[in-house]
Design a protein around this motif. Sequence first.
Motif, PDB file in Angstrom:
ATOM      1  N   ILE A  60      -0.879  -3.989  -5.850  1.00  0.00           N
ATOM      2  CA  ILE A  60      -0.243  -2.940  -5.463  1.00  0.00           C
ATOM      3  C   ILE A  60      -1.489  -1.620  -5.042  1.00  0.00           C
ATOM      4  CG2 ILE A  60       1.120  -0.828  -5.385  1.00  0.00           C
ATOM      5  CD1 ILE A  60       2.537  -3.325  -5.596  1.00  0.00           C
ATOM      6  N   PHE A  61      -1.647  -1.180  -4.300  1.00  0.00           N
ATOM      7  CA  PHE A  61      -2.975  -0.143  -3.882  1.00  0.00           C
ATOM      8  C   PHE A  61      -2.252   1.058  -3.338  1.00  0.00           C
ATOM      9  CE2 PHE A  61      -4.601  -4.286  -3.137  1.00  0.00           C
ATOM     10  CZ  PHE A  61      -5.861  -4.249  -4.147  1.00  0.00           C
ATOM     11  N   PRO A  93       3.807  -0.147   3.806  1.00  0.00           N
ATOM     12  CA  PRO A  93       2.937  -1.071   4.721  1.00  0.00           C
ATOM     13  C   PRO A  93       2.649  -2.325   3.496  1.00  0.00           C
ATOM     14  CG  PRO A  93       2.092   0.735   5.150  1.00  0.00           C
ATOM     15  CD  PRO A  93       2.964   0.962   4.054  1.00  0.00           C
ATOM     16  N   GLY A  94       2.459  -3.527   4.009  1.00  0.00           N
ATOM     17  CA  GLY A  94       2.049  -4.833   3.194  1.00  0.00           C
ATOM     18  C   GLY A  94       1.933  -6.013   3.856  1.00  0.00           C
ATOM     19  N   GLY A  95       1.726  -7.055   3.038  1.00  0.00           N
ATOM     20  CA  GLY A  95       1.484  -8.427   3.764  1.00  0.00           C
ATOM     21  C   GLY A  95       0.784  -9.383   2.969  1.00  0.00           C
ATOM     22  N   VAL A 141       0.780  -1.366   0.068  1.00  0.00           N
ATOM     23  CA  VAL A 141       0.154   0.051   0.120  1.00  0.00           C
ATOM     24  C   VAL A 141       0.879   1.263   0.052  1.00  0.00           C
ATOM     25  CG1 VAL A 141      -1.798   1.308   1.229  1.00  0.00           C
ATOM     26  CG2 VAL A 141      -1.919  -1.017   1.441  1.00  0.00           C
ATOM     27  N   ILE A 142       0.755   2.133  -0.908  1.00  0.00           N
ATOM     28  CA  ILE A 142       1.247   3.510  -0.792  1.00  0.00           C
ATOM     29  C   ILE A 142       0.120   4.288  -0.249  1.00  0.00           C
ATOM     30  CG2 ILE A 142       1.985   5.547  -2.303  1.00  0.00           C
ATOM     31  CD1 ILE A 142       3.172   3.404  -4.448  1.00  0.00           C
ATOM     32  N   ALA A 151      -7.434  -7.277   2.202  1.00  0.00           N
ATOM     33  CA  ALA A 151      -5.975  -7.405   3.002  1.00  0.00           C
ATOM     34  C   ALA A 151      -5.417  -6.056   3.149  1.00  0.00           C
ATOM     35  CB  ALA A 151      -5.211  -8.426   2.084  1.00  0.00           C
ATOM     36  N   ALA A 152      -5.468  -5.114   1.977  1.00  0.00           N
ATOM     37  CA  ALA A 152      -4.658  -3.768   1.889  1.00  0.00           C
ATOM     38  C   ALA A 152      -5.175  -3.022   2.925  1.00  0.00           C
ATOM     39  CB  ALA A 152      -4.960  -3.352   0.756  1.00  0.00           C
TER      40      ALA A 152
END
Length: 186
Positions: A127-128, A79-81, A52-53, A92-93
């Motif tokens: 990618i979000f 952030p991510g996972g 996530v940006i 999930a984001a």
Amino acid sequence: MFKFTKPKWDVIKDKKVYETPIFSLHEKKVQPDDGTDAANFYVLNAPEWINVIALTDDNDVVLVEQYRHGVDETTLEIPGGMVDEGEEPIDAAKRELLEETGFESGSWENLGKVSSNPAILSNFTHIFLATHCEKTSPQQTDGHEDIKVHSMPLKEFLNFANEDVVHHSIVLAGVAKFLLKYPNMA
């Protein structure tokens, strides 16, 4: 649109060699399309991932600093996972952003997906872009996550990416997706 010319190779055998809570290692015997002898390749089957940006109204980017075992270093990332089984990547984001940083957003955009590492990994990273992010709660990390949250101007973060301070390849792929869509933000 690009037209691919190399056909897929036939998978003759797919044997799970090892299982962990995060991935499974598979030995795949494949037959090349040119008729040469079949060969064994090793693939890590992993769940889908997200990054996530996250931008605030001040155009600051929300970042996470954490130790990474693979490179034996502390890294600076977005952030991510992992996407949990049955979960949609956007959900999930949102979950990961809140858990890792305590930030939330009501404005989300899907910037696309990238192959995490197509040579050895079976998954994609979605990618979000989250805008108008606000701190709404404390972090809700799980297990052995030890994350420090940072917020800095987007341009400073992009400089860090250019100077190899930020070096996580999937994070940089997310930055590239973002800048291809919003080149004036650089």
